[in-house]
Write an enzyme that holds these catalytic residues in place. Sequence first.
Site, mmCIF file in Angstrom:
data_model
loop_
_atom_site.group_PDB
_atom_site.id
_atom_site.type_symbol
_atom_site.label_atom_id
_atom_site.label_comp_id
_atom_site.label_asym_id
_atom_site.label_seq_id
_atom_site.Cartn_x
_atom_site.Cartn_y
_atom_site.Cartn_z
ATOM 1 N N SER A 145 -0.129 -10.818 -6.271
ATOM 2 C CA SER A 145 -1.353 -10.869 -5.475
ATOM 3 C C SER A 145 -2.690 -10.825 -5.973
ATOM 4 C CB SER A 145 -1.378 -10.404 -3.942
ATOM 5 O OG SER A 145 -1.237 -8.799 -3.958
ATOM 6 N N SER A 198 2.579 -7.231 -7.717
ATOM 7 C CA SER A 198 1.303 -8.059 -7.622
ATOM 8 C C SER A 198 0.394 -7.587 -8.671
ATOM 9 C CB SER A 198 0.895 -7.733 -6.380
ATOM 10 O OG SER A 198 1.371 -8.619 -5.516
ATOM 11 N N LYS A 241 -10.287 -5.907 -6.211
ATOM 12 C CA LYS A 241 -9.489 -6.922 -5.436
ATOM 13 C C LYS A 241 -9.981 -6.663 -4.055
ATOM 14 C CE LYS A 241 -4.655 -7.793 -4.194
ATOM 15 N NZ LYS A 241 -3.292 -7.520 -4.610
#
Length: 496
Positions: free
Chosen positions: A159, A183, A79
Amino acid sequence: MRQTSLAVLAFSLLAFPALADDHQDAATNAEQQLERIASLDDAGPMLNAVIVFEPEAPNYANEASEAGMPLDGRTVLVKDNIETFEWPTTAGSIALAGNGTGRDAPLIANIRANGGVILGKTNLSEWANIRDNNSTSGWSAVGGLTRNPHATDRNACGSSSGSGAAVAAGFAWAAIGTETNGSITCPASVNGIVGFKPTVGMVSRTHVVPISATQDTAGPMTQSVYDAALLLSAMAGSDPADPATADADKYRGDFTEGLADYSLKGVRIGVMRNQIGSRAGVTARFEQALSDLEAAGAVLVDVKYDWPEGFWGRSLTVLLFELQRDMNAYLGTLADPAMPDTLADLVTFNRAHAAEEMRWFGQDLFEQALKTTDAAAYREALETNLKATREDGIDRLMAEHDVQFLVAPTTGPAWSTDLVNGDNYGGGIGAGSLPAIAGYPHLTVPMGAVEGLPVGLSIFAGKWQDHAVLKAGAEYERARTAKLPAPSFKPWSPAE
């Protein structure tokens, strides 16, 4: 445009077993994954899950595999709020487009040291979805909109949207996500994969763009519980620069140990009936999962938890106070004078670049965080909510009902993406905020689909019970009777 660079591998090893015998050639796997990224992420349905990749990954995978390293050259996507030395770390914002620090986050260094190959960076909800209340999950100014491979017109959740979509699409063996409140587990659930949020403090947060020192953690996103345990074994460990990890070395180790032999026979599991929600399809899948757990020998016990009055307001106070404090601290570590220094600088930058940054939603949470400066109110909110989720929450439920784990649906099926109006959660499904705010481990495992859209089963327990939760998830995985959907790479349509 893709950015490329050479990667390096460190060769210090952890003590956990080699990969399963059926693991394919590492270099061949990496080649196939790069081909899938080219055909499905950059072309075809254009999932926009990967924002940068390493074309030399097959060579590095071969090197690691030949060296006999524990991860054996398996590929990992990261990420883009986690620093890797070869690429900028942007958190999805063009304010950090030039944030090339030249350093690895300790969790990344740990993965490389154990034979993992960092394949690239994944898209995310910009600033990990803390910029604005009306955001659309999976969108960032750097990466655009991530699409769900199971239904390309539906949301990949945030996210860690790119990490979830990438694993579901077969772009890498695994990906790293981060979670503050849902997330990792939400994108894992709606993309039909396994996601594990460890105990806060099991994995270092150093050189990770922050929201909340109380709640932030990175964790693995994979196709199986075994793979999540294997990757966590490589990621975890104490870091002198992150005080929360002081005890991590006491609890880390080989998280794959005992997964294959674990039995739920006679194990008492608390069922969080108040958190099942109101969607019939999700309830049906959850009841099937409960039947599977009973068939595996588990003893199911209904438990009740009600969110305390004022809980959500206090939670927001904690996040916004820590956001400004922790973001300022992170930005202060950046040596490049062109980078912003404070959260206030980010607010100013977004106003100056509103066309690129704020076409679809604003920055009301950023602006509210600048005003959330009452330290006494913050401490009271933090202590109250920690007590509500720990001793009056998960710890109490487990002790009063003599259960070893708690289960609930993770969230509902993916909603239609709407950049104009923002996210559309709804349904009152899930209890993920309990382990998120408590800082306790939370695993989501696919439990089937609703109209072709994946949904997951949440399993969580007390602090440092990471290994136990993973073992329970592995046994559920074996007992599961639900059919799991394959990604269609097409817009959603009703089943015939």
